[in-house]
Design a protein around this motif. Sequence first.
Motif, PDB file in Angstrom:
ATOM      1  N   GLN A  41       0.777  -1.396  -0.376  1.00 54.77           N
ATOM      2  CA  GLN A  41       0.407   0.141  -0.145  1.00 54.77           C
ATOM      3  C   GLN A  41       0.405   1.177  -0.095  1.00 54.77           C
ATOM      4  O   GLN A  41       0.516   1.915  -0.634  1.00 54.77           O
ATOM      5  N   ALA A  42       2.161   0.832   0.636  1.00 56.55           N
ATOM      6  CA  ALA A  42       3.148   1.989   0.457  1.00 56.55           C
ATOM      7  C   ALA A  42       3.569   2.558  -0.870  1.00 56.55           C
ATOM      8  O   ALA A  42       3.997   3.958  -1.156  1.00 56.55           O
ATOM      9  N   LEU A  43       3.577   1.224  -1.526  1.00 56.81           N
ATOM     10  CA  LEU A  43       4.372   1.824  -2.703  1.00 56.81           C
ATOM     11  C   LEU A  43       3.285   2.109  -3.867  1.00 56.81           C
ATOM     12  O   LEU A  43       3.376   3.152  -4.869  1.00 56.81           O
ATOM     13  N   VAL A  44       1.972   2.260  -3.595  1.00 56.27           N
ATOM     14  CA  VAL A  44       0.900   2.346  -4.310  1.00 56.27           C
ATOM     15  C   VAL A  44       0.234   3.980  -3.719  1.00 56.27           C
ATOM     16  O   VAL A  44       0.601   4.734  -4.896  1.00 56.27           O
ATOM     17  N   ARG A  45       0.583   4.527  -2.593  1.00 53.79           N
ATOM     18  CA  ARG A  45       0.344   5.570  -2.435  1.00 53.79           C
ATOM     19  C   ARG A  45       1.586   6.651  -3.024  1.00 53.79           C
ATOM     20  O   ARG A  45       1.445   7.755  -2.909  1.00 53.79           O
ATOM     21  N   SER A  46       2.915   6.111  -2.917  1.00 58.57           N
ATOM     22  CA  SER A  46       4.216   6.632  -3.068  1.00 58.57           C
ATOM     23  C   SER A  46       3.389   6.541  -5.343  1.00 58.57           C
ATOM     24  O   SER A  46       4.752   8.054  -5.361  1.00 58.57           O
ATOM     25  N   TYR A  58       7.482  -7.913  -1.604  1.00 57.42           N
ATOM     26  CA  TYR A  58       7.514  -9.261  -1.920  1.00 57.42           C
ATOM     27  C   TYR A  58       9.071  -9.184  -0.994  1.00 57.42           C
ATOM     28  O   TYR A  58      10.248  -9.287  -0.406  1.00 57.42           O
ATOM     29  N   VAL A  59       9.404  -8.176  -2.455  1.00 60.84           N
ATOM     30  CA  VAL A  59      10.799  -8.110  -2.382  1.00 60.84           C
ATOM     31  C   VAL A  59      11.378  -7.467  -1.885  1.00 60.84           C
ATOM     32  O   VAL A  59      12.302  -7.466  -0.825  1.00 60.84           O
ATOM     33  N   VAL A  60      10.796  -5.421  -1.346  1.00 61.01           N
ATOM     34  CA  VAL A  60      11.550  -4.944   0.139  1.00 61.01           C
ATOM     35  C   VAL A  60      11.207  -5.015   1.011  1.00 61.01           C
ATOM     36  O   VAL A  60      12.166  -5.775   1.578  1.00 61.01           O
ATOM     37  N   GLU A  66      15.713  -9.061   6.155  1.00 66.53           N
ATOM     38  CA  GLU A  66      17.443  -9.688   6.014  1.00 66.53           C
ATOM     39  C   GLU A  66      18.678  -8.424   7.032  1.00 66.53           C
ATOM     40  O   GLU A  66      18.823  -8.982   7.865  1.00 66.53           O
ATOM     41  N   GLU A  67      17.729  -6.611   6.414  1.00 66.77           N
ATOM     42  CA  GLU A  67      18.457  -6.330   7.270  1.00 66.77           C
ATOM     43  C   GLU A  67      18.611  -6.662   8.736  1.00 66.77           C
ATOM     44  O   GLU A  67      19.143  -6.395  10.168  1.00 66.77           O
TER      45      GLU A  67
END
Length: 177
Positions: A41-46, A58-60, A66-67
């Motif tokens: 949803q953050a990607l969509v809002r951006s 998923y990739v993000v 991992e971090e």
Amino acid sequence: MLSNAALVVIGGLPGTGKTTLSRLLAARIGAVHLRVDTIEQALVRSGLARHPVGPAGYVVGYDLAEEHLRQGLTVVAESVNPLAVTRDSWRDVGARAGVPTAEVEVICSDPAEHRHRVTSRSVDIPGLTLPDWEEVRRRDYEPWNREHITLDTAGAVPQESLNSLLHRLDSLRPGNS
């Protein structure tokens, strides 16, 4: 398993109780709760993406998990996880970070209860459109093809499901049977 950094991957169809369980688990064990719906949803809002986002969320999520794991934090990674490739990718994250990974599939075996959950829940991420019951029923969802924890939330209150999951996770620790 939960005394050091670990990755707990929680998947399942919408409305099975994944988010509630993930939040409770993360709070109980002091873990980071990483929710793919929030990332998507953050990607969509951006303005950089529209639903369906595809693999980007998923990739993000994999990289963030991992971090956090490399910092010594336990991560509860929650998503529908509908495909074997997504589940394999989460396992790869744990392997690269050198931490144990537990996979949990949350189900609701009572169709009437599952339908009620899907049709009565409220949106907790601004702008997110929740799937309706027919969308949940028609969703592509590959069977899990390896050993994992299956947690049935039908007829259980969230605390009961959490207690059951904690018991199952504890039994995975070396030296426990």
